[in-house]
Design a protein around this motif. Structure first.
Motif, PDB file in Angstrom:
ATOM      1  N   SER A 489       3.537   0.305   0.153  1.00 34.01           N
ATOM      2  CA  SER A 489       4.602  -0.296  -0.651  1.00 34.01           C
ATOM      3  C   SER A 489       4.025  -1.028  -1.858  1.00 34.01           C
ATOM      4  N   GLU A 490       2.722  -1.381  -1.772  1.00 36.50           N
ATOM      5  CA  GLU A 490       2.057  -2.018  -2.908  1.00 36.50           C
ATOM      6  C   GLU A 490       0.551  -1.857  -2.747  1.00 36.50           C
ATOM      7  N   LEU A 491      -0.110  -1.352  -3.785  1.00 37.55           N
ATOM      8  CA  LEU A 491      -1.566  -1.214  -3.754  1.00 37.55           C
ATOM      9  C   LEU A 491      -2.191  -2.556  -4.132  1.00 37.55           C
ATOM     10  N   ILE A 492      -3.066  -3.065  -3.263  1.00 37.24           N
ATOM     11  CA  ILE A 492      -3.722  -4.352  -3.511  1.00 37.24           C
ATOM     12  C   ILE A 492      -5.084  -4.159  -4.158  1.00 37.24           C
ATOM     13  N   GLN A 493      -5.854  -3.196  -3.657  1.00 37.05           N
ATOM     14  CA  GLN A 493      -7.202  -2.965  -4.196  1.00 37.05           C
ATOM     15  C   GLN A 493      -7.658  -1.571  -3.798  1.00 37.05           C
ATOM     16  N   GLU A 494      -8.409  -0.915  -4.672  1.00 38.11           N
ATOM     17  CA  GLU A 494      -9.052   0.352  -4.315  1.00 38.11           C
ATOM     18  C   GLU A 494     -10.302   0.513  -5.152  1.00 38.11           C
ATOM     19  N   ASP A 495     -11.399   0.869  -4.465  1.00 35.27           N
ATOM     20  CA  ASP A 495     -12.644   1.195  -5.136  1.00 35.27           C
ATOM     21  C   ASP A 495     -13.349   2.269  -4.318  1.00 35.27           C
ATOM     22  N   ALA A 499      -9.863   1.001   0.432  1.00 39.07           N
ATOM     23  CA  ALA A 499      -8.513   0.999  -0.126  1.00 39.07           C
ATOM     24  C   ALA A 499      -7.708  -0.005   0.686  1.00 39.07           C
ATOM     25  N   ILE A 500      -7.027  -0.913  -0.020  1.00 34.60           N
ATOM     26  CA  ILE A 500      -6.240  -1.952   0.656  1.00 34.60           C
ATOM     27  C   ILE A 500      -4.833  -1.904   0.081  1.00 34.60           C
ATOM     28  N   TRP A 501      -3.842  -1.811   0.970  1.00 34.15           N
ATOM     29  CA  TRP A 501      -2.469  -1.776   0.497  1.00 34.15           C
ATOM     30  C   TRP A 501      -1.547  -2.509   1.456  1.00 34.15           C
ATOM     31  N   ARG A 502      -0.376  -2.828   0.933  1.00 29.56           N
ATOM     32  CA  ARG A 502       0.671  -3.466   1.732  1.00 29.56           C
ATOM     33  C   ARG A 502       1.589  -2.388   2.286  1.00 29.56           C
ATOM     34  N   SER A 505       6.980  -2.998   7.646  1.00 32.25           N
ATOM     35  CA  SER A 505       7.458  -2.467   8.924  1.00 32.25           C
ATOM     36  C   SER A 505       8.613  -3.324   9.412  1.00 32.25           C
ATOM     37  N   SER A 506       9.224  -2.898  10.499  1.00 28.61           N
ATOM     38  CA  SER A 506      10.345  -3.652  11.066  1.00 28.61           C
ATOM     39  C   SER A 506       9.904  -5.023  11.557  1.00 28.61           C
ATOM     40  N   ASP A 507       8.595  -5.183  11.853  1.00 31.82           N
ATOM     41  CA  ASP A 507       8.066  -6.463  12.335  1.00 31.82           C
ATOM     42  C   ASP A 507       7.548  -7.341  11.209  1.00 31.82           C
ATOM     43  N   GLY A 508       7.710  -6.878   9.963  1.00 25.55           N
ATOM     44  CA  GLY A 508       7.264  -7.689   8.838  1.00 25.55           C
ATOM     45  C   GLY A 508       6.193  -6.984   8.034  1.00 25.55           C
ATOM     46  N   PRO A 509       5.777  -7.587   6.930  1.00 26.64           N
ATOM     47  CA  PRO A 509       4.767  -6.958   6.069  1.00 26.64           C
ATOM     48  C   PRO A 509       3.387  -6.979   6.719  1.00 26.64           C
ATOM     49  N   ARG A 510       2.642  -5.930   6.487  1.00 22.85           N
ATOM     50  CA  ARG A 510       1.283  -5.803   6.996  1.00 22.85           C
ATOM     51  C   ARG A 510       0.345  -5.446   5.843  1.00 22.85           C
ATOM     52  N   VAL A 511      -0.938  -5.718   6.025  1.00 23.44           N
ATOM     53  CA  VAL A 511      -1.975  -5.291   5.096  1.00 23.44           C
ATOM     54  C   VAL A 511      -2.845  -4.266   5.816  1.00 23.44           C
ATOM     55  N   VAL A 512      -3.050  -3.123   5.180  1.00 27.82           N
ATOM     56  CA  VAL A 512      -3.879  -2.061   5.749  1.00 27.82           C
ATOM     57  C   VAL A 512      -5.158  -1.972   4.920  1.00 27.82           C
ATOM     58  N   LYS A 513      -6.294  -2.014   5.609  1.00 29.62           N
ATOM     59  CA  LYS A 513      -7.583  -1.882   4.936  1.00 29.62           C
ATOM     60  C   LYS A 513      -8.292  -0.658   5.484  1.00 29.62           C
ATOM     61  N   LEU A 514      -8.666   0.259   4.607  1.00 30.46           N
ATOM     62  CA  LEU A 514      -9.327   1.506   5.003  1.00 30.46           C
ATOM     63  C   LEU A 514     -10.705   1.563   4.368  1.00 30.46           C
ATOM     64  N   TRP A 515     -11.748   1.637   5.223  1.00 26.27           N
ATOM     65  CA  TRP A 515     -13.113   1.812   4.747  1.00 26.27           C
ATOM     66  C   TRP A 515     -13.396   3.306   4.620  1.00 26.27           C
ATOM     67  N   LYS A 516     -13.763   3.743   3.427  1.00 26.56           N
ATOM     68  CA  LYS A 516     -13.999   5.158   3.164  1.00 26.56           C
ATOM     69  C   LYS A 516     -15.385   5.584   3.643  1.00 26.56           C
ATOM     70  N   GLY A 517     -15.648   6.877   3.530  1.00 26.39           N
ATOM     71  CA  GLY A 517     -16.935   7.412   3.974  1.00 26.39           C
ATOM     72  C   GLY A 517     -18.114   6.791   3.263  1.00 26.39           C
TER      73      GLY A 517
END
Length: 743
Positions: A489-495, A499-502, A505-517
């Motif tokens: 729903s919103e990109l916070i950071q990517e390099d 990649a980190i984005w908002r 969900s039904s339980d409220g906003p979450r932050v997802v952080k994905l570590w790439k290869g």
């Protein structure tokens, strides 16, 4: 309860109730007594004393027992009066218009001391509601004395002990439905899951239960309840009992002090019974999915792989090696004291019989009656060598782990026939030596055992267990599935790394952080570190630490790590340092950093550390828009390949030390940056600055935050009876009220 039976037969009592108040939690009620003219709410205190009330709190001896029970029982009276009046009104309406309006019972509260007779330390404003048990019972039976001490009841013209009224009270206090529940005994904020023990000492000296921590989701523990009436008479008296009560805590503290890594392999104590009586209890921290070896053999043995069991066995030996390296011996290693969580997590417990270098000389067998494990020397006689006894016991538990059963015989003996499929033939000589009836023929200690085990174990099994462990986290099998499960729903950071984005969900906003290869590196080389990271994240999810961001999920996709956590609203401490807005008040700043130190301490007590603590990783949070601000640690976990080393901020890291030392140094550095730049000068800041030096210098360096915590406490609660001027550049100046503290 026996004394209650001496009261009139027509009186009635409801005991051990929990009153559930929506939005305000649970209220414990020990006893409700129904007399002819009133209801009495009674809080029972089984304290030896002396009992002293001070500043709104009660003290039992030197122990601060918290807020006055008189205040609490009065609150319960107010709550119950309102609820009972509503119930009686409904009862009157249900009787129809022709029925007579029912009177409201008068309710009063009292605190009854069951073992203390001296009430001289209780404040004058509370003494009229505090009684010793025998005078209380005599007073109740004499109506004139009762009216004199408690006052005449406004509802004295109604007899509330008639069958009709007792039926109404039974309906009101019903625990099957409604606002009341059958009371459950609490152990320092923990509640037993059920009445069935998970382990009992062979002589009944103690039993153990699984417990849940109230108000903390998925936080579990192990409760040990002692019954010293089953022990030898020399340990039943207070002096003898004192040598056992809390002994395991002392052993763990000794090991922790000499090697923190050793301490991290043990079940840590969380809370214990401050009264230390014959029914002493203690609670240990235990992760939810962790199982005793005995339970593991029953439930997980068949579905586990030989490679996974070998790796767990290796970790058991490695944990024992840490003890033996310090010349300490466990002496009670068995299926009851080994805790496992596949694929690699092992913890030890039951160290109350342990042998370790003590200042005070103890008899070699003094605490062995506490042990539930035996070796040939115990059966056949002969001198016991503590380390070689552990070697035999370790051989038994590894036998149970690999073959699903303990070695047969009394004393136990090695029999190669147990390896029916020949899966562990290279370990047969190792078992024969570990379980030798002659202690001098065994391995000298766990270090020698581990070396021999590693040499004999088949190669490649460790790699296999790590791969199997990673598969457990393979709940989303591709990055495409990650984006489907957590839409952006919103990109916070990517390099290139993350990649980190908002995501909402039904339980409220979450932050997802994905570590790439690129952040993970070579999978073959980093697999064990990836698994350790995933398991560390899982530990945070299962046992969240108050004051840290809540983690919800962790995934491994085969080429990426994914962490899902709460979105924490609010400015960071870095913003606050730059803007000097929310923590500009000295008192607020002192409280904020005192709470931050507590959060870091709790994190460390659970063998967890942030490792990169800095102002940008701390949110200054306001709960429910309240005036006070609280620290919330974010970015708890970060991953980088082994070649890159640990990610850290040099400005908040000491010149030497690990993750725990970095956390403590960072706290002291941030205190300097915020409090040290404010108008807090003179003796107060000098005291805090000295405490910071003590924390940093040690010895060991950055090993504790206790001096700083004590200095902050002194600044917030000075010995003077009135608040102080935090702005003074010389001696503190007395002010009339806290509202007048100048910034």
């Amino acid at each position: 309860m026996d004394k209650l039976r001496q009261l009139p037969d027509n009186w009635h009592a409801f005991t051990n109730l929990d009153l559930a108040l929506p939005g305000r939690g649970m209220r414990e009620i020990d006893l409700v007594m129904v007399l002819e003219d009133r209801l009495l709410l009674i809080d029972l205190k089984d304290w030896l004393g002396p009992v002293v009330s001070k500043d709104g709190n009660w003290f039992n001896g030197k122990r601060d027992c918290g807020r006055s029970p008189v205040h609490k029982i009065n609150e319960n009276v107010r709550e119950l009066t309102s609820l009972l009046r509503k119930f009686i009104t409904e009862q009157s309406k249900a009787g129809g218009s022709s029925s007579k309006k029912l009177p409201y019972p008068w309710i009063e509260g009292a605190v009854v001391l069951t073992r203390a007779n001296d009430r001289s330390g209780v404040s004058g404003s509370e003494i009229s509601r505090v009684f010793s048990v025998d005078p209380f019972m005599r007073m109740l039976r004499n109506r004139g004395e009762r009216d004199a001490q408690l006052g005449e009841s406004p509802s004295r013209h109604t007899d509330f002990t008639t069958p009709e009224w007792i039926a109404r009270f039974r309906h009101f206090f019903n625990t099957s439905t409604g606002i009341f529940q059958a009371g459950t005994r609490r152990y320092g904020g923990f509640r037993a899951k059920n009445d069935s023990p998970t382990f009992a000492h062979r002589d009944g000296i103690f039993t153990e239960f699984d417990v849940d921590e109230e108000g903390v989701q998925m936080s579990t523990g192990l409760l040990r309840r002692w019954d010293f009436t089953k022990a030898d008479t020399r340990f039943q008296a207070e002096e003898g009992r004192a040598t056992i009560v809390g002994r395991e805590k002392s052993v763990i503290a000794w090991l922790d002090d000499r090697n923190p890594i050793c301490g991290s392999s043990l079940l840590k104590p969380k809370v214990d019974d401050p009264d230390r009586g014959v029914s002493y209890w203690e609670v240990f921290e235990k992760r939810r999915r962790m199982k005793r070896l005995a339970e593991y053999c029953e439930t997980d043995f068949q579905k586990s792989t030989p490679g996974e069991r070998l790796e767990l066995a290796r970790q058991i030996l490695a944990s024992a090696k840490l003890l033996h390296d310090l010349k300490a011996a466990h002496l009670d290693i068995g299926p009851h004291s080994i805790w496992l969580e596949a694929p690699t997590t092992v913890r030890l417990s039951h160290l109350m019989a342990a042998s370790f270098p003590e200042i005070e000389s103890m008899g070699s067998a003094r605490f062995q009656f506490l042990s539930s494990s035996t070796v040939p020397e115990d059966v056949l006689g002969g001198e016991v060598n503590p380390l070689r006894k552990d070697v035999f016991l370790l051989g038994c538990v590894v036998h149970a782990l690999l073959f699903g059963e303990l070695p047969a015989g009394s004393p136990p003996d090695w029999d190669a026939k147990v390896d029916r499929d020949g899966l562990f033939t290279t370990l047969h000589p190792w078992f024969a030596r570990s379980l030798d009836i002659d202690k001098n023929a065994r391995f000298a200690d766990a270090s020698e055992m581990l070396d021999a085990f590693n040499a004999a174990a088949s190669s490649g099994s460790g790699e296999k267990s790590v791969i199997e462990g990673l598969d457990r986290f393979l709940t989303l099998k591709s990055q495409r599935q990650v984006f489907q499960a957590y839409p952006e729903s919103e990109l916070i950071q990517e390099d290139q790394r993350v990649a980190i984005w908002r995501t909402d969900s039904s339980d409220g906003p979450r932050v997802v952080k994905l570590w790439k290869g690129t952040a993970i590196g070579d999978l073959k080389r980093e697999a064990s570190r990836i698994l350790a990271f995933l398991e560390r994240a899982e530990a945070h999810i299962e046992s969240p630490v108050p004051g840290t961001v809540v983690l919800h999920n962790v995934h491994w996709t085969g080429d990426a790590i994914v962490l899902v956590q709460d979105l924490v609203e609010g400015p960071t401490l870095l913003d606050e340092i730059e803007q000097k807005s929310q923590l500009s008040d000295p008192v607020q700043a002192l409280r904020f950093f005192r709470e931050l130190a507590d959060v870091v301490n709790v994190l460390h007590d659970r063998s967890l550390a942030h490792g990169d603590l800095k102002p940008a990783n701390i949110v200054v949070s306001s709960r429910d828009d309240a005036a006070e601000f609280h620290p919330v640690l974010i970015d708890l976990l970060d991953f980088s390949p082994r070649a890159d080393g640990e990610r850290l901020s040099k400005a908040y890291a000491p010149s030497s030390g690990g993750r725990f030392e970095r956390d403590r140094f960072a706290v002291t550095r941030m205190v300097e940056e915020v409090i040290g730049t404010q108008q807090i000068k003179g003796d107060i800041w000098a005291d805090i600055a000295r405490a910071i030096d003590q924390c940093r210098i040690g010895p060991p360096e950055n090993s504790t935050l206790l001096p700083l915590m004590e200095a902050l406490d002194r600044a917030l609660k000075p010995r003077m009876s009135e608040p102080i001027d935090y702005c003074s550049r010389s001696r503190p100046t007395i002010l009339r009220s806290i509202e007048r503290v100048t910034v």
